[in-house]
Design a protein around this motif. Structure first.
Motif, mmCIF file in Angstrom:
data_model
loop_
_atom_site.group_PDB
_atom_site.id
_atom_site.type_symbol
_atom_site.label_atom_id
_atom_site.label_comp_id
_atom_site.label_asym_id
_atom_site.label_seq_id
_atom_site.Cartn_x
_atom_site.Cartn_y
_atom_site.Cartn_z
ATOM 1 N N VAL A 1 47.385 29.626 46.310
ATOM 2 C CA VAL A 1 47.463 28.602 47.347
ATOM 3 C C VAL A 1 48.933 28.409 47.706
ATOM 4 N N ILE A 2 49.228 28.445 49.002
ATOM 5 C CA ILE A 2 50.604 28.241 49.468
ATOM 6 C C ILE A 2 50.609 27.035 50.405
ATOM 7 N N ALA A 3 51.484 26.084 50.135
ATOM 8 C CA ALA A 3 51.626 24.897 50.967
ATOM 9 C C ALA A 3 52.875 25.030 51.828
ATOM 10 N N VAL A 4 52.706 24.878 53.130
ATOM 11 C CA VAL A 4 53.842 24.868 54.043
ATOM 12 C C VAL A 4 53.983 23.441 54.560
ATOM 13 N N ILE A 5 55.143 22.861 54.316
ATOM 14 C CA ILE A 5 55.437 21.486 54.707
ATOM 15 C C ILE A 5 56.463 21.543 55.832
ATOM 16 N N PHE A 6 56.182 20.844 56.935
ATOM 17 C CA PHE A 6 57.077 20.917 58.087
ATOM 18 C C PHE A 6 56.952 19.642 58.923
ATOM 19 N N GLN B 1 63.039 25.725 57.264
ATOM 20 C CA GLN B 1 63.853 24.997 58.236
ATOM 21 C C GLN B 1 63.612 25.631 59.587
ATOM 22 N N LYS B 2 63.854 24.887 60.658
ATOM 23 C CA LYS B 2 63.636 25.440 62.003
ATOM 24 C C LYS B 2 64.378 26.753 62.178
ATOM 25 N N GLY B 3 63.679 27.745 62.691
ATOM 26 C CA GLY B 3 64.291 29.035 62.941
ATOM 27 C C GLY B 3 64.288 29.953 61.730
ATOM 28 N N GLU B 4 63.930 29.426 60.559
ATOM 29 C CA GLU B 4 63.932 30.241 59.349
ATOM 30 C C GLU B 4 62.612 31.014 59.275
ATOM 31 N N ALA B 5 62.677 32.259 58.872
ATOM 32 C CA ALA B 5 61.485 33.078 58.760
ATOM 33 C C ALA B 5 60.810 32.831 57.418
ATOM 34 N N LEU B 6 59.491 32.818 57.444
ATOM 35 C CA LEU B 6 58.698 32.705 56.226
ATOM 36 C C LEU B 6 57.906 33.996 56.133
ATOM 37 N N ALA B 7 58.262 34.852 55.219
ATOM 38 C CA ALA B 7 57.653 36.172 55.140
ATOM 39 C C ALA B 7 56.350 36.116 54.351
ATOM 40 N N LEU C 1 50.516 34.753 57.661
ATOM 41 C CA LEU C 1 49.999 34.103 56.454
ATOM 42 C C LEU C 1 48.567 33.628 56.707
ATOM 43 N N ALA C 2 48.328 33.016 57.861
ATOM 44 C CA ALA C 2 46.986 32.541 58.216
ATOM 45 C C ALA C 2 46.005 33.705 58.327
ATOM 46 N N ASP C 3 46.455 34.817 58.924
ATOM 47 C CA ASP C 3 45.590 35.980 59.071
ATOM 48 C C ASP C 3 45.172 36.559 57.725
ATOM 49 N N LYS C 4 46.036 36.456 56.719
ATOM 50 C CA LYS C 4 45.742 36.991 55.386
ATOM 51 C C LYS C 4 44.985 36.003 54.508
ATOM 52 N N ASP D 1 56.951 27.185 65.851
ATOM 53 C CA ASP D 1 58.217 26.984 65.153
ATOM 54 C C ASP D 1 58.456 27.995 64.033
ATOM 55 N N TYR D 2 57.382 28.477 63.417
ATOM 56 C CA TYR D 2 57.493 29.414 62.290
ATOM 57 C C TYR D 2 56.491 30.553 62.508
ATOM 58 N N PRO D 3 56.809 31.495 63.387
ATOM 59 C CA PRO D 3 55.859 32.543 63.779
ATOM 60 C C PRO D 3 55.278 33.350 62.624
ATOM 61 N N ALA D 4 56.012 33.533 61.544
ATOM 62 C CA ALA D 4 55.498 34.325 60.426
ATOM 63 C C ALA D 4 54.320 33.657 59.735
ATOM 64 N N THR D 5 54.121 32.360 59.950
ATOM 65 C CA THR D 5 52.978 31.696 59.323
ATOM 66 C C THR D 5 51.658 32.170 59.922
#
Length: 184
Positions: free
Chosen positions: A158-163, A142-148, A54-57, A47-51
């Protein structure tokens, strides 16, 4: 705002009911939590491919596949998840959340904490119980929104992604979250 005895008992009852929910601990607890974590990460990356960047980093991820909250005046919530480093589960955690204020309703969601520095990850692992609060950047895409990943990694260690939110919970609350290591 004053709370009646009824509010207090309903809030405590909600916390008790949440504690009685199936939580994946016991028996095949570790395998159950791992399967839920795998499914949650697959949904997050789909749903959020840019994450994935984030995981890789990140130095590690704490994945909470299902957090359930309920409240009427007072409330609470919780869930179980796994800490992954290099794609492997290294520990299991329980999350407990308490809240008080003008609120009513029930909701469920997933969240992932991305530890962007080794220091943040080690602080989390060494603590007897990590309380979320200052120093965490929250991203609620939101769905379809990119997270850079480039723009979020500089915000906090620490970054929290809530979905995956479902349910309805209305109101402003003062909340506290604590993560504690468990043995399934």
């Amino acid at each position: 705002m004053t709370h009646t005895r009824r509010d207090v008992f309903l809030g405590l009852g909600a916390v008790g009911l949440l504690g009685a929910c199936a939580n994946g601990v016991g028996g095949r607890g570790g395998a159950t939590i791992d399967a839920r974590v795998d499914a949650t990460l697959a949904q997050l990356y789909r749903d959020y491919p840019a994450t994935r960047q984030l995981a890789d980093k990140s130095a590690g991820l704490l994945v909470m596949p299902l957090v359930t909250e309920a409240g009427l005046g007072f409330g609470g919530g919780g869930g179980n998840g796994a800490l992954r480093i290099g794609g492997a589960t290294v520990d299991y955690y329980n999350m407990v959340k308490a809240s008080g204020g003008l609120q009513i309703g029930v909701q469920q969601y997933s969240h992932v904490l991305f530890f962007m520095t080794d220091d943040a990850l080690q602080t989390f692992r060494r603590s007897g119980g990590f309380a979320a609060g200052a120093g965490i950047a929250y991203a609620t895409p939101q769905k379809g929104e990119a997270l850079a990943a480039e723009t979020t990694t500089s915000l906090a260690p620490v970054i929290a992604v809530i979905f995956g939110q479902s349910g309805l919970r209305v109101g402003a609350t003062l909340e506290g979250v604590k993560y504690t290591r468990i043995i399934p």
